[in-house]
Design a protein around this motif. Structure first.
Motif, PDB file in Angstrom:
ATOM      1  N   ILE A 101       0.869  -1.184   0.000  1.00 28.74           N
ATOM      2  CA  ILE A 101       0.000   0.000   0.000  1.00 28.74           C
ATOM      3  C   ILE A 101       0.909   1.239   0.000  1.00 28.74           C
ATOM      4  CG2 ILE A 101      -1.761   1.301   1.263  1.00 28.74           C
ATOM      5  CD1 ILE A 101      -2.680  -1.381   2.507  1.00 28.74           C
ATOM      6  N   ALA A 102       0.820   2.047  -1.071  1.00 27.70           N
ATOM      7  CA  ALA A 102       1.713   3.213  -1.159  1.00 27.70           C
ATOM      8  C   ALA A 102       1.418   4.175  -0.015  1.00 27.70           C
ATOM      9  CB  ALA A 102       1.504   3.908  -2.507  1.00 27.70           C
ATOM     10  N   GLY A 103       2.457   4.663   0.629  1.00 23.61           N
ATOM     11  CA  GLY A 103       2.281   5.620   1.724  1.00 23.61           C
ATOM     12  C   GLY A 103       2.066   4.969   3.077  1.00 23.61           C
ATOM     13  N   LEU A 104       2.087   3.628   3.105  1.00 20.71           N
ATOM     14  CA  LEU A 104       1.946   2.923   4.389  1.00 20.71           C
ATOM     15  C   LEU A 104       3.270   2.242   4.720  1.00 20.71           C
ATOM     16  CD1 LEU A 104       0.112   1.874   6.711  1.00 20.71           C
ATOM     17  CD2 LEU A 104      -0.310  -0.146   5.287  1.00 20.71           C
ATOM     18  N   HIS A 105       3.861   2.585   5.858  1.00 20.39           N
ATOM     19  CA  HIS A 105       5.142   2.003   6.261  1.00 20.39           C
ATOM     20  C   HIS A 105       4.910   0.914   7.293  1.00 20.39           C
ATOM     21  CE1 HIS A 105       7.432   5.139   4.168  1.00 20.39           C
ATOM     22  NE2 HIS A 105       6.348   5.856   4.436  1.00 20.39           N
ATOM     23  N   LEU A 106       5.361  -0.296   6.982  1.00 20.89           N
ATOM     24  CA  LEU A 106       5.213  -1.451   7.866  1.00 20.89           C
ATOM     25  C   LEU A 106       6.500  -1.629   8.672  1.00 20.89           C
ATOM     26  CD1 LEU A 106       3.596  -3.938   5.308  1.00 20.89           C
ATOM     27  CD2 LEU A 106       2.459  -2.319   6.846  1.00 20.89           C
ATOM     28  N   PRO A 107       6.418  -2.393   9.771  1.00 21.46           N
ATOM     29  CA  PRO A 107       7.656  -2.644  10.528  1.00 21.46           C
ATOM     30  C   PRO A 107       8.646  -3.454   9.683  1.00 21.46           C
ATOM     31  CG  PRO A 107       5.797  -3.853  11.497  1.00 21.46           C
ATOM     32  CD  PRO A 107       5.251  -3.018  10.394  1.00 21.46           C
ATOM     33  N   VAL A 108       9.923  -3.155   9.835  1.00 19.75           N
ATOM     34  CA  VAL A 108      10.951  -3.828   9.041  1.00 19.75           C
ATOM     35  C   VAL A 108      11.723  -4.798   9.935  1.00 19.75           C
ATOM     36  CG1 VAL A 108      11.247  -1.831   7.530  1.00 19.75           C
ATOM     37  CG2 VAL A 108      12.724  -2.092   9.551  1.00 19.75           C
ATOM     38  N   GLU A 109      12.541  -5.605   9.292  1.00 16.24           N
ATOM     39  CA  GLU A 109      13.533  -6.398  10.021  1.00 16.24           C
ATOM     40  C   GLU A 109      14.812  -6.299   9.197  1.00 16.24           C
ATOM     41  OE1 GLU A 109      13.169 -10.815  10.350  1.00 16.24           O
ATOM     42  OE2 GLU A 109      13.265 -10.392  12.510  1.00 16.24           O
ATOM     43  N   GLN A 110      15.752  -5.502   9.704  1.00  7.46           N
ATOM     44  CA  GLN A 110      17.020  -5.315   8.984  1.00  7.46           C
ATOM     45  C   GLN A 110      17.749  -6.653   8.909  1.00  7.46           C
ATOM     46  OE1 GLN A 110      17.092  -2.758   7.385  1.00  7.46           O
ATOM     47  NE2 GLN A 110      17.573  -0.863   8.443  1.00  7.46           N
ATOM     48  N   PRO A 111      18.612  -6.819   7.890  1.00  5.51           N
ATOM     49  CA  PRO A 111      19.297  -8.116   7.724  1.00  5.51           C
ATOM     50  C   PRO A 111      20.089  -8.527   8.965  1.00  5.51           C
ATOM     51  CG  PRO A 111      19.898  -6.573   5.956  1.00  5.51           C
ATOM     52  CD  PRO A 111      18.936  -5.855   6.846  1.00  5.51           C
ATOM     53  N   TRP A 112      20.507  -7.559   9.780  1.00  4.31           N
ATOM     54  CA  TRP A 112      21.305  -7.856  10.976  1.00  4.31           C
ATOM     55  C   TRP A 112      20.454  -8.015  12.220  1.00  4.31           C
ATOM     56  CZ3 TRP A 112      19.863  -3.528  13.577  1.00  4.31           C
ATOM     57  CH2 TRP A 112      19.682  -2.347  12.847  1.00  4.31           C
ATOM     58  N   ALA A 113      19.137  -8.005  12.059  1.00  2.00           N
ATOM     59  CA  ALA A 113      18.274  -7.943  13.244  1.00  2.00           C
ATOM     60  C   ALA A 113      17.312  -9.107  13.346  1.00  2.00           C
ATOM     61  CB  ALA A 113      17.464  -6.645  13.203  1.00  2.00           C
ATOM     62  N   LYS A 114      16.969  -9.469  14.590  1.00  2.00           N
ATOM     63  CA  LYS A 114      15.774 -10.260  14.850  1.00  2.00           C
ATOM     64  C   LYS A 114      14.822  -9.360  15.626  1.00  2.00           C
ATOM     65  CE  LYS A 114      13.858 -14.328  17.094  1.00  2.00           C
ATOM     66  NZ  LYS A 114      14.135 -15.555  17.866  1.00  2.00           N
ATOM     67  N   ASN A 115      13.685  -9.058  14.985  1.00  2.00           N
ATOM     68  CA  ASN A 115      12.665  -8.200  15.570  1.00  2.00           C
ATOM     69  C   ASN A 115      11.691  -9.085  16.345  1.00  2.00           C
ATOM     70  OD1 ASN A 115      10.591  -6.329  16.001  1.00  2.00           O
ATOM     71  ND2 ASN A 115      10.642  -5.509  13.911  1.00  2.00           N
ATOM     72  N   VAL A 116      11.373  -8.727  17.588  1.00  2.00           N
ATOM     73  CA  VAL A 116      10.382  -9.517  18.337  1.00  2.00           C
ATOM     74  C   VAL A 116       8.978  -8.930  18.184  1.00  2.00           C
ATOM     75  CG1 VAL A 116      12.044 -10.458  19.988  1.00  2.00           C
ATOM     76  CG2 VAL A 116      10.840  -8.333  20.550  1.00  2.00           C
ATOM     77  N   TYR A 117       8.857  -7.849  17.380  1.00  2.00           N
ATOM     78  CA  TYR A 117       7.552  -7.254  17.082  1.00  2.00           C
ATOM     79  C   TYR A 117       6.713  -7.106  18.347  1.00  2.00           C
ATOM     80  CZ  TYR A 117       8.904  -8.305  12.283  1.00  2.00           C
ATOM     81  OH  TYR A 117       9.571  -8.379  11.088  1.00  2.00           O
ATOM     82  N   TRP A 118       7.215  -6.317  19.285  1.00  2.00           N
ATOM     83  CA  TRP A 118       6.492  -6.118  20.545  1.00  2.00           C
ATOM     84  C   TRP A 118       5.045  -5.695  20.261  1.00  2.00           C
ATOM     85  CZ3 TRP A 118       5.624  -1.023  23.098  1.00  2.00           C
ATOM     86  CH2 TRP A 118       4.894  -1.181  24.289  1.00  2.00           C
ATOM     87  N   MET A 119       4.887  -4.676  19.397  1.00  2.00           N
ATOM     88  CA  MET A 119       3.560  -4.265  18.948  1.00  2.00           C
ATOM     89  C   MET A 119       3.644  -4.117  17.439  1.00  2.00           C
ATOM     90  SD  MET A 119       1.396  -3.977  21.421  1.00  2.00           S
ATOM     91  CE  MET A 119       1.609  -4.236  23.179  1.00  2.00           C
ATOM     92  N   TYR A 120       2.588  -4.538  16.712  1.00  2.00           N
ATOM     93  CA  TYR A 120       2.629  -4.401  15.257  1.00  2.00           C
ATOM     94  C   TYR A 120       2.288  -2.947  14.915  1.00  2.00           C
ATOM     95  CZ  TYR A 120       2.680  -5.406  10.384  1.00  2.00           C
ATOM     96  OH  TYR A 120       3.018  -5.390   9.053  1.00  2.00           O
ATOM     97  N   SER A 121       3.332  -2.229  14.514  1.00  2.00           N
ATOM     98  CA  SER A 121       3.251  -0.775  14.398  1.00  2.00           C
ATOM     99  C   SER A 121       3.318  -0.335  12.942  1.00  2.00           C
ATOM    100  CB  SER A 121       4.431  -0.140  15.152  1.00  2.00           C
ATOM    101  OG  SER A 121       4.525  -0.710  16.443  1.00  2.00           O
TER     102      SER A 121
END
Ligand SMILES: *Cc1c(COP(=O)(O)O)cnc(C)c1O
Length: 371
Positions: A265-285
């Motif tokens: 969806i253009a103009g909508l930014h979702l949470p990312v996970e950088q190649p060096w990261a493990k995101n635990v997605y505390w809240m889906y932001s």
């Protein structure tokens, strides 16, 4: 109503609390029981040797600041986009929080903005792994080494997260956890300081218990606090720690279900996970560009369908409490955190939400955008 968060409390939590209760182990001073087990499990989950329980994430941060001896005249760098407790903890010691802007991909502090905020009075930096995504710690650690700063990781939202294969919370001198009801692991209220430095751990253990010392019990050389977590709460914490991997996997699964349905969806930014990261997605932001839709009207439309959401943090440099104290100039401008604070929201993020509910929320979200 689909609420933003429901904790997962099971039979094991109940059994451990009852066990502790029946044996009269209800205070915060009895060690070697659930408190000791909880400290060992949570410290290990951050790849640290020592854990010191506290009554909250806020008091874990305050204890970290006190254990490092920070005081009036000292400056501590903190992100503007975080829970207000990060900055309050600095102020309780009489030190001054200095606010840093965010980067717009991970929403964490932008390491490129650190150098310009360092002064001869800067003593520490508190990187916060916001909404579950780790901060880019290498540049933070090397700038900290260059300027001789302590690093306190506020790991309240990223318990179990990883940076380049290392657990967050164990990379700086101290890590702080919160066990508030909506955190990765909960004890209702609670927190912990974790560290690999035995001197810091010993100091923290003494200060959180009114400064009683092992050597000469009733002789106090430091201003201490009562930040003792009860053994009953630690019993809940042990049961939660036994399933932390499952809790994190469910949060990651929830995030991938949302991302699958909302990507593109253009103009909508979702949470990312950088190649060096493990995101635990505390809240889906999410962050909505204002041209796509107004954040507040999207939230109202979702609420009308029984879907609760929350705004991003309100940037700290704009908070009346800090402006009134003269901590920050009224015209201070940190444009990335301001725009995130104005346009960010998070969706219901209980790890147990069924797929049908995710479908319902995502359909409601798309129609709230009037796509
Ligand atoms: C929750 C949280 C805190 C405060 O923790 P409490 O247990 O509520 O005192 C501090 N920092 C961050 C980033 C948090 O998310």
């Amino acid at each position: 109503m689909i609420s933003v968060f429901e904790p997962e409390i099971g039979d094991t939590e109940a059994a451990y609390v009852l066990d502790s209760l029946k044996r009269g182990m209800i205070s915060g001073t009895i060690r070697g029981d659930y408190t000791g087990r909880f400290e060992a499990l949570a410290a290990a989950s951050c790849e640290t040797q020592f854990g010191v329980t506290t009554t909250s994430g806020t008091t874990a941060l305050a204890l970290a600041v006190a254990s490092l001896g920070l005081t009036a005249g000292d400056e501590v760098l903190v992100p503007s986009l975080t829970n207000i407790a990060t900055a309050f903890a600095v102020l309780y010691a009489g030190a001054k929080p200095v606010f840093l802007d965010s980067e717009d991909i991970t929403w964490n502090i932008d390491p490129k903005r650190i150098r310009e905020k360092v002064t001869p009075r800067t003593r520490a930096i508190i990187p916060v792994h916001v909404y579950g995504h780790p901060v880019d710690m290498d540049p933070v650690m090397s700038l900290a080494a260059e300027f001789g700063l302590y690093v306190i990781e506020d790991n309240a939202e990223s318990h179990g997260g990883e940076y380049k294969g290392r657990r967050t919370g164990g990379i700086g001198h101290i890590g702080c956890l919160s066990f508030y009801i909506n955190k990765i692991v909960t004890t209702g209220e609670g927190g912990m300081l974790v560290t690999n430095d035995s001197a810091i751990a010993e100091k923290a253990r003494c200060l959180k218990n009114l400064g009683y010392s092992d050597r000469d019990r009733y002789i106090h050389s430091d201003l201490g606090y009562n930040f003792r977590l009860t053994n009953l709460q630690a019993a809940i914490g042990v049961a939660q720690m036994e399933k932390i991997d499952v809790l994190i996997e469910r949060r990651r699964r929830l995030a991938s279900m949302y991302t699958e349905r909302l990507r593109g969806i253009a103009g909508l930014h979702l949470p990312v996970e950088q190649p060096w990261a493990k995101n635990v997605y505390w809240m889906y932001s999410l962050v909505l560009e204002p041209e796509l839709a107004s954040r507040d009207s999207v939230r109202d439309r979702l609420l009308a369908k029984g879907i609760e959401t929350r705004n991003f943090f309100y940037p700290l440099h704009r908070q009346p409490v800090f402006q009134n104290m003269g901590i920050v100039a009224k015209d201070e401008s940190l444009p990335v955190s301001e725009s995130l604070g104005d346009n960010g929201l998070y969706l219901p993020s209980s790890p147990s939400l069924p797929e049908e509910t995710i479908d319902f929320i995502c359909n409601a979200f798309r129609s709230a955008l009037q796509l």
